[in-house]
Design a protein around this motif. Structure first.
Motif, PDB file in Angstrom:
ATOM      1  N   ARG A 215     -27.561  78.237 -15.961  1.00 40.38           N
ATOM      2  CA  ARG A 215     -29.249  77.823 -16.307  1.00 40.38           C
ATOM      3  C   ARG A 215     -28.408  76.390 -16.594  1.00 40.38           C
ATOM      4  NH1 ARG A 215     -33.622  80.956 -20.261  1.00 40.38           N
ATOM      5  NH2 ARG A 215     -33.685  82.721 -18.213  1.00 40.38           N
ATOM      6  N   VAL A 216     -27.222  76.431 -15.987  1.00 36.15           N
ATOM      7  CA  VAL A 216     -26.466  74.941 -15.964  1.00 36.15           C
ATOM      8  C   VAL A 216     -26.526  74.636 -14.457  1.00 36.15           C
ATOM      9  CG1 VAL A 216     -25.605  75.680 -18.377  1.00 36.15           C
ATOM     10  CG2 VAL A 216     -23.977  76.067 -16.353  1.00 36.15           C
ATOM     11  N   GLN A 217     -26.262  72.854 -14.770  1.00 33.50           N
ATOM     12  CA  GLN A 217     -26.232  72.349 -12.356  1.00 33.50           C
ATOM     13  C   GLN A 217     -24.708  72.656 -13.225  1.00 33.50           C
ATOM     14  OE1 GLN A 217     -26.988  68.290 -12.526  1.00 33.50           O
ATOM     15  NE2 GLN A 217     -26.842  68.663 -10.632  1.00 33.50           N
ATOM     16  N   LEU A 218     -24.093  73.210 -11.844  1.00 34.14           N
ATOM     17  CA  LEU A 218     -22.922  72.998 -11.251  1.00 34.14           C
ATOM     18  C   LEU A 218     -22.566  72.238 -10.031  1.00 34.14           C
ATOM     19  CD1 LEU A 218     -19.552  74.615 -11.853  1.00 34.14           C
ATOM     20  CD2 LEU A 218     -20.591  76.200 -10.163  1.00 34.14           C
ATOM     21  N   LEU A 219     -21.588  71.362 -10.537  1.00 32.69           N
ATOM     22  CA  LEU A 219     -21.127  69.951  -9.720  1.00 32.69           C
ATOM     23  C   LEU A 219     -20.034  70.510  -9.053  1.00 32.69           C
ATOM     24  CD1 LEU A 219     -21.688  67.478 -12.437  1.00 32.69           C
ATOM     25  CD2 LEU A 219     -23.358  67.993 -10.796  1.00 32.69           C
ATOM     26  N   LEU A 243     -38.308  64.509 -14.934  1.00 29.41           N
ATOM     27  CA  LEU A 243     -37.073  64.622 -14.905  1.00 29.41           C
ATOM     28  C   LEU A 243     -37.204  65.416 -13.511  1.00 29.41           C
ATOM     29  CD1 LEU A 243     -36.678  66.340 -18.575  1.00 29.41           C
ATOM     30  CD2 LEU A 243     -35.845  63.777 -17.653  1.00 29.41           C
ATOM     31  N   PRO A 244     -35.948  65.514 -12.848  1.00 26.46           N
ATOM     32  CA  PRO A 244     -35.747  66.235 -12.008  1.00 26.46           C
ATOM     33  C   PRO A 244     -35.502  68.521 -11.954  1.00 26.46           C
ATOM     34  CG  PRO A 244     -33.526  65.354 -12.656  1.00 26.46           C
ATOM     35  CD  PRO A 244     -33.952  65.134 -13.622  1.00 26.46           C
ATOM     36  N   PRO A 245     -35.451  68.466 -10.777  1.00 28.13           N
ATOM     37  CA  PRO A 245     -35.941  69.921 -10.295  1.00 28.13           C
ATOM     38  C   PRO A 245     -33.989  70.692 -11.051  1.00 28.13           C
ATOM     39  CG  PRO A 245     -35.592  69.246  -8.617  1.00 28.13           C
ATOM     40  CD  PRO A 245     -36.054  67.824  -9.167  1.00 28.13           C
ATOM     41  N   VAL A 246     -33.475  70.193 -11.625  1.00 28.28           N
ATOM     42  CA  VAL A 246     -32.419  71.471 -12.450  1.00 28.28           C
ATOM     43  C   VAL A 246     -32.535  71.903 -12.950  1.00 28.28           C
ATOM     44  CG1 VAL A 246     -30.973  68.725 -11.780  1.00 28.28           C
ATOM     45  CG2 VAL A 246     -32.261  69.712 -13.967  1.00 28.28           C
ATOM     46  N   PRO A 247     -31.131  72.997 -13.029  1.00 24.84           N
ATOM     47  CA  PRO A 247     -31.763  74.200 -14.193  1.00 24.84           C
ATOM     48  C   PRO A 247     -31.972  72.897 -15.952  1.00 24.84           C
ATOM     49  CG  PRO A 247     -30.389  74.828 -12.282  1.00 24.84           C
ATOM     50  CD  PRO A 247     -30.516  73.690 -11.984  1.00 24.84           C
ATOM     51  N   VAL A 342     -22.608  62.068 -11.843  1.00 26.78           N
ATOM     52  CA  VAL A 342     -23.459  63.128 -11.599  1.00 26.78           C
ATOM     53  C   VAL A 342     -24.824  63.354 -10.692  1.00 26.78           C
ATOM     54  CG1 VAL A 342     -24.861  65.441 -12.836  1.00 26.78           C
ATOM     55  CG2 VAL A 342     -22.991  63.752 -14.480  1.00 26.78           C
ATOM     56  N   PRO A 343     -24.581  64.403  -9.960  1.00 23.13           N
ATOM     57  CA  PRO A 343     -25.942  63.850  -8.538  1.00 23.13           C
ATOM     58  C   PRO A 343     -27.360  64.722  -9.414  1.00 23.13           C
ATOM     59  CG  PRO A 343     -24.469  65.726  -7.863  1.00 23.13           C
ATOM     60  CD  PRO A 343     -24.059  65.112  -9.093  1.00 23.13           C
ATOM     61  N   VAL A 344     -27.930  63.747  -8.833  1.00 28.10           N
ATOM     62  CA  VAL A 344     -29.635  64.168  -9.016  1.00 28.10           C
ATOM     63  C   VAL A 344     -30.323  64.971  -8.287  1.00 28.10           C
ATOM     64  CG1 VAL A 344     -31.316  64.013 -10.604  1.00 28.10           C
ATOM     65  CG2 VAL A 344     -29.430  63.166 -11.208  1.00 28.10           C
ATOM     66  N   PRO A 345     -30.761  65.793  -7.915  1.00 29.29           N
ATOM     67  CA  PRO A 345     -32.144  66.550  -6.799  1.00 29.29           C
ATOM     68  C   PRO A 345     -33.135  65.470  -6.708  1.00 29.29           C
ATOM     69  CG  PRO A 345     -30.640  68.279  -7.209  1.00 29.29           C
ATOM     70  CD  PRO A 345     -31.028  66.693  -8.571  1.00 29.29           C
TER      71      PRO A 345
END
Length: 351
Positions: A215-219, A243-247, A342-345
């Motif tokens: 449940r973390v965002q891996l870059l 907020l973006p659709p990230v974990p 940090v890229p954000v979808p």
């Protein structure tokens, strides 16, 4: 045996220096009754820091017990936190405690207070109240001219990870029969309660460790971003909808309770510190996730809760920390994320 890692950040800023007003207030007390504010992992961080400070100063106290008669003249110290706000009904629980006829003096440790004028009406010259943000301080002084209201940092700032015992020693102590004997003196079911708490923390720790892996965002560069966002009534719904659709995960809800048992509070602190130490960048609207991340030296991006608690504490206590930023809106958060690569979808800049 399951083990939680110690944070590896720069602890130079922690613990904060206790302000003279708070130090003199506590040091001037004789024996008192301590009533910790209950809640989640963040409240356990507050409680652990509070008891550590009490012991460091050398104070004489006992933990509050429901239904016990403390006589005609006793001092109560109520733990810091966010219980005295309209979003929760805990102020209704505290009202009879604050209005007890035997209460001769009361100290309320750094708190957020709002929307609870009825509780303020109970506070007179016997009360010394510390506020952890300017907004609460102004609110209290506006509606009460009898009690003493003073500013202070949230109690969690007065702890350093370097002051913690090892995780292994906590597990060993909490597994010993009789650790709660001092706390449940004269009561039945002591062993059952102790076993329940041990099982609860072991199970919760395993769940936290399992969820952190997914449940973390891996870059692409290997960094990990923890979107540790709240899921309760203090969430800013307007901000959350953008907020973006990230974990994401609400770390603070992986533990907590009445915060009366110091060793278990310490285990909760380890869980919180382990979570922020597992990532490189923290984005959160949880105040004590922000403080724990700051302790760990993690790049921390704070966004506000529904009533401005994080912005208030940031302005009062965290603004000097160079690795911590506060984002007032989605545009500022996106700008901070871009600065950190940090890229954000669905939120990338389109040229």
């Amino acid at each position: 045996m399951m083990s939680l890692s110690m944070v590896t950040g720069n602890y130079a800023a922690f613990p904060y220096v206790v302000p003279k007003s708070l130090d003199e207030c506590l040091s001037g007390l004789e024996h008192f009754i301590y009533y910790p504010n209950p809640g989640n992992l963040g409240d356990e961080l507050i409680a652990a820091s509070t008891v550590t400070l009490f012991d460091r100063i050398g104070l004489s106290y006992e933990v509050y017990e429901e239904g016990r008669d403390y006589g005609e003249a006793y001092t109560l110290v109520y733990g810091g936190g966010g219980g005295l706000v309209s979003e929760w009904d805990w102020h209704e629980v505290m009202a009879p405690v604050f209005s007890s006829p035997g209460l001769s003096r009361c100290v309320i440790l750094p708190h957020s207070i709002r929307g609870c004028r009825s509780i303020l009406q109970l506070m007179d010259e016997r009360f010394t109240v510390f506020c952890r943000e300017h907004r609460s301080l102004e609110y209290c002084r506006k509606f009460n001219q009898k009690a003493s209201f003073l500013p202070a940092d949230d109690m969690a700032f007065y702890l350093s990870p370097l002051l913690l015992p090892s995780w292994e020693s906590l597990v060993e102590r909490c597994a010993e029969p009789g650790i709660l004997l001092r706390l449940f003196s004269g009561m039945n079911l002591i062993k059952e309660r102790e076993a329940h708490l041990c099982r609860f923390y072991r199970k919760t720790c395993r769940r936290l460790l399992r969820h952190l892996s997914s449940r973390v965002q891996l870059l692409e560069d290997g960094r990990r971003v923890g979107w540790f966002l709240r899921e309760d009534q203090e969430r800013d719904e307007a901000f959350a909808s953008c907020l973006p659709p990230v974990p994401r995960m609400d770390v603070s809800r992986y533990g907590g309770g009445d915060c009366r048992w110091h060793d278990y509070n310490m285990m909760g602190v380890y869980m919180l510190l382990h979570a922020v130490n597992a990532v490189d960048v923290v984005v959160t609207d949880r105040l004590h996730v922000s403080i724990a991340a700051a302790m760990a030296g993690r790049e921390t991006m704070m966004i506000d809760n529904s009533y401005g608690k994080l912005s208030g504490v940031y302005e009062q206590s965290m603004k000097p920390l160079s690795h911590v930023s506060f984002c007032r809106n989605m545009e500022e958060l996106l700008l901070q994320l871009r600065r950190s690569n940090v890229p954000v979808p669905n939120h990338e800049r389109r040229d």
